[in-house]
Each structure stands twice: as C-alpha cells, then as structure tokens.
Motif scaffolding. Structure first.
Motif, PDB file in Angstrom:
ATOM      1  N   THR A   1       0.963  -1.685   0.147  1.00  0.00           N
ATOM      2  CA  THR A   1      -0.004  -0.115   0.050  1.00  0.00           C
ATOM      3  C   THR A   1       1.107   1.332   0.300  1.00  0.00           C
TER       4      THR A   1
ATOM      5  N   GLY B   1       4.072   7.004  -0.195  1.00  0.00           N
ATOM      6  CA  GLY B   1       5.590   5.556   0.131  1.00  0.00           C
ATOM      7  C   GLY B   1       6.225   6.755   1.260  1.00  0.00           C
TER       8      GLY B   1
ATOM      9  N   GLN C   1      -2.780   0.319  -6.310  1.00  0.00           N
ATOM     10  CA  GLN C   1      -3.879   0.257  -7.153  1.00  0.00           C
ATOM     11  C   GLN C   1      -4.194   2.055  -8.049  1.00  0.00           C
TER      12      GLN C   1
ATOM     13  N   VAL D   1      -7.797   4.456   2.887  1.00  0.00           N
ATOM     14  CA  VAL D   1      -7.619   5.028   2.295  1.00  0.00           C
ATOM     15  C   VAL D   1      -6.216   6.356   2.721  1.00  0.00           C
ATOM     16  N   SER D   2      -5.844   6.992   1.480  1.00  0.00           N
ATOM     17  CA  SER D   2      -4.587   7.533   2.045  1.00  0.00           C
ATOM     18  C   SER D   2      -4.827   9.145   2.027  1.00  0.00           C
TER      19      SER D   2
ATOM     20  N   LEU E   1      -3.681  -0.313   5.331  1.00  0.00           N
ATOM     21  CA  LEU E   1      -5.056  -0.591   4.809  1.00  0.00           C
ATOM     22  C   LEU E   1      -5.659   0.950   4.376  1.00  0.00           C
TER      23      LEU E   1
HETATM   24  C1  LIG Z   1      -3.578   4.039   4.328  1.00  0.00           C
HETATM   25  S1  LIG Z   1      -2.737   4.774   2.431  1.00  0.00           S
HETATM   26  C2  LIG Z   1      -1.276   4.324   2.779  1.00  0.00           C
HETATM   27  C3  LIG Z   1       0.006   5.658   3.194  1.00  0.00           C
HETATM   28  C4  LIG Z   1       1.540   4.712   3.079  1.00  0.00           C
HETATM   29  N1  LIG Z   1       1.720   3.726   3.970  1.00  0.00           N
HETATM   30  C5  LIG Z   1       2.327   5.460   3.214  1.00  0.00           C
HETATM   31  O1  LIG Z   1       2.854   5.507   4.568  1.00  0.00           O
HETATM   32  O2  LIG Z   1       2.004   6.976   2.630  1.00  0.00           O
HETATM   33  C6  LIG Z   1      -3.612   3.515   1.669  1.00  0.00           C
HETATM   34  C7  LIG Z   1      -3.005   3.442  -0.029  1.00  0.00           C
HETATM   35  O3  LIG Z   1      -3.265   2.303  -0.189  1.00  0.00           O
HETATM   36  C8  LIG Z   1      -4.062   1.804  -1.210  1.00  0.00           C
HETATM   37  N2  LIG Z   1      -4.870   0.457  -0.902  1.00  0.00           N
HETATM   38  C9  LIG Z   1      -5.894   0.357  -0.300  1.00  0.00           C
HETATM   39  N3  LIG Z   1      -6.363  -1.075  -1.206  1.00  0.00           N
HETATM   40  C10 LIG Z   1      -5.514  -1.245  -1.939  1.00  0.00           C
HETATM   41  C11 LIG Z   1      -5.426  -2.483  -2.277  1.00  0.00           C
HETATM   42  N4  LIG Z   1      -6.204  -3.552  -2.610  1.00  0.00           N
HETATM   43  N5  LIG Z   1      -4.556  -2.858  -3.477  1.00  0.00           N
HETATM   44  C12 LIG Z   1      -3.556  -2.064  -4.077  1.00  0.00           C
HETATM   45  N6  LIG Z   1      -3.486  -0.226  -3.112  1.00  0.00           N
HETATM   46  C13 LIG Z   1      -4.372  -0.237  -1.986  1.00  0.00           C
HETATM   47  C14 LIG Z   1      -4.829   2.849  -1.308  1.00  0.00           C
HETATM   48  O4  LIG Z   1      -4.989   3.403  -2.453  1.00  0.00           O
HETATM   49  C15 LIG Z   1      -3.746   3.921  -0.994  1.00  0.00           C
HETATM   50  O5  LIG Z   1      -3.166   5.254  -1.482  1.00  0.00           O
END
Ligand SMILES: C[S@@+](CC[C@H](N)C(=O)[O-])C[C@H]1O[C@@H](n2cnc3c(N)ncnc32)[C@H](O)[C@@H]1O
Length: 312
Positions: free
Chosen positions: A31, A35, A55, A107-108, A105
């Motif tokens: 996820t 970044g 995604q 949304v951002s 997990l």
């Molecule tokens: C909480 S944010 C992650 C933030 C990241 N850890 C950071 O430090 O910036 C969750 C991200 O996971 C992505 N995401 C959620 N479910 C997903 C899935 N099933 N497959 C791929 N990406 C996913 C979302 O699009 C979002 O960008």
C-alpha cells in the motif's frame, strides 16, 4: 521533519522496528500511498530493495523514487502473481523469497482530502470512492441504482450501521443523489438526533460504501494469503488496520496460522499432524503513541499486527 502533504505515514517507527530483527533486503509495501513507509524503510536499511504496490494512479504518479524501489500499479488482491514473478529467480526451497510484507490499509489522506475523489462526507464532490479509477462500479451506481435491500445490507455489514434500513430507504427516496454533500445530508436527515451527537452521522455510511466499492475485505483476504505464502521462513508480515472489520480478518488469519497441534491435551502424542506455520513476535497488536496521535489524529484508530513465518 517536513510532513508529506500526500499522506503522513502511521507508526513508521514501529514498522521499522518490527522489521529490524530480520535485517530485510527485500520488502513488498503493498500500500505505497504517499511512500512514507517505503521511505522510512529505505532510510533504515541501506541494502533494502522495495517493491511498492498501489492501485491508485495518483500514488504511482508520484514516482520514480530511486533505483531501490520498483513501483507497481496493481490491486494487492493479485499479490500472488506479483510475488510469484518476484521470486521466480530464486528464493527458499518452496519458492518464497520476500523478507517482509507491509499492508497499511484503507485510504490515504490525499484520497480522502481530494474532493474530486468523492471519499469525504465533509467535501462536495462526485459520489465516486474508487481507489482504482478504472474499476467499476463507483459509489454513484450503488446509491443511484442498487435496490434498497442491497444498500441496507452493505451499510449493516461494512458500516455496522444500526440505522442501515432507514438510511437505505432515505437514499432511494432521494434519487438521484447528485454529490457527496447531497448524500451526507440525506444520511443526516435519516438518523435520529440522539445518534448525531458524537460522530458525523454519515461516517459509517461512507465507510460502508467505500468498502463495498473497493471490495476492501475480499482484497485483504487474498493479499494476506499471498503474503503468508510468499514471505520467506523467518520473514514477517505487518498489517496496520483502521477498523474492526479489517482487523478481525487479520487477527483470525494470523491466529489460525499460529495454531499448532489441536489434539486433546490428554493425547500422549500428536495425531492431528498440524504444525503452526506462523508465530506471533508480539502477542498483542501495537498502537500508536499518544504523541503520534496528537501530531497526526488520523493515526488514532491504527492497530498493527505482526507475524513471522516459522523456520522449519
Ligand atoms: C493508508 S494509505 C497508505 C499510506 C502509505 N503507507 C504511506 O506511508 O504513505 C493506503 C494506500 O493503499 C492503497 N490501497 C488500498 N487498498 C489497496 C489494494 N487492495 N490494492 C492496492 N492498493 C491499495 C490506497 O490506494 C492508498 O494509496
């Protein structure tokens, strides 16, 4: 330290410390988002390579991020194929080769704050809520086309919303729902005043619709299974969850993997043959510190679980 305007990573120190004992060289950040976790891991482990998945094209569009990171636009529900391809060239005897997997997990902040994405009940935007903008259907199909029973069902299952049926009926009666503000107002109008005191009345409805649109729980089950399969013996899987529905899936899968022999205690020898594939380096989930919650209130509900694959 400057805060990343796209998303402030949650429990970044804990993520690093949970991976430090295994000296990771290859981690999959399932996820990627803004970044932040990937960057924290790169800073902590100079030899580390990261395969970073998201995604959402907005997340991927922030790259390139240097030669130690490979960005992959994909749903982590297809993690099995992605990891198989990564491990093709080597790995342990069973093909597994990845030292660590991280799932942060939901949304951002970028997705939530961007009115045009339609995730927020506080901002006017299209009723969309798709993390992957090429996927179908968006939330507008649910609110404007689904039968009342199906809407009530997702509000109950994914929002644990006690007023599910009332809200579903109000949504259907108000069609066409034009935007997120309209949806939030319709929900607020359907919820009795006594239940509006503590939380925004549309919070659970928006959460439920978002989970349904993105099939979040189904993807989590698939992604988790793949991570447990492809993490090398001695490697770790870390999951940060933000609500009880996703945490329950993680907790149960980790507990099942960490369960060994299930023969009755009075059996002299094990006859079931069941061997634990996982162990729990920390028995209880980790939570953010109070200082982190003050600095970043969105960390408040975070819960991190960690498993380690057993070295056979
Ligand atoms: C909480 S944010 C992650 C933030 C990241 N850890 C950071 O430090 O910036 C969750 C991200 O996971 C992505 N995401 C959620 N479910 C997903 C899935 N099933 N497959 C791929 N990406 C996913 C979302 O699009 C979002 O960008």
């Amino acid at each position: 330290m400057d805060q990343n305007p796209y998303h402030v990573p949650v429990m970044a120190n804990e993520v690093v410390e949970m991976l430090r004992p295994i000296s990771p060289r290859l981690v999959v950040d399932a996820t990627y988002g803004g970044g932040g976790h990937t960057q924290a891991l790169l800073d902590a482990f100079p030899e580390l390579q990261v395969v970073a998945i998201d995604q959402d094209p907005d997340a991927i569009a922030q790259g390139p991020v240097g030669d130690r990171v490979r960005l992959v636009r994909a749903n982590f529900s297809s993690l099995d194929e992605i990891a198989r391809e990564i491990c093709q060239k080597g790995g342990a005897g069973d093909g597994s080769c990845i030292d660590g997997f991280l799932f942060d997990l939901g949304v951002s902040s970028h997705q939530f704050d961007e009115a045009g994405r339609g995730f927020s009940y506080r901002r006017r935007g299209p009723v969309d809520m798709r993390m992957d903008r090429d996927a179908e259907p968006g939330a507008d199909t649910i609110v404007n086309e689904w039968p009342v029973d199906d809407i009530a069902d997702i509000l109950w299952r994914y929002g644990e919303e006690r007023m599910a049926r009332r809200i579903a009926r109000a949504i259907v009666a108000a069609r066409p729902i034009s935007d997120t503000q309209h949806l939030a107002d319709v929900v607020a109008g359907a919820v009795p005043a006594a239940l509006k005191r503590h939380k925004h009345p549309a919070k659970k409805t928006f959460q439920a619709i978002r989970i349904a649109v993105n099939n979040e729980l189904g993807s989590l089950e698939l992604g988790l299974e793949a991570a447990i399969h492809w993490v090398r013996p001695g490697g770790r899987v870390l999951v940060i969850a933000y609500h009880s529905l996703e945490d329950r899936i993680v907790k149960r899968r980790f507990a099942a993997g960490a369960t060994g022999c299930v023969c009755p205690p009075d059996f002299p020898v094990c006859t079931c043959g069941r061997v634990a594939e996982l162990q729990l380096p920390v028995r209880h989930p980790l939570r953010p510190t109070q200082a982190e919650i003050v600095a970043n209130p969105r960390a408040r509900s975070a819960l991190m679980r960690v498993v380690q694959k057993v070295q056979l």
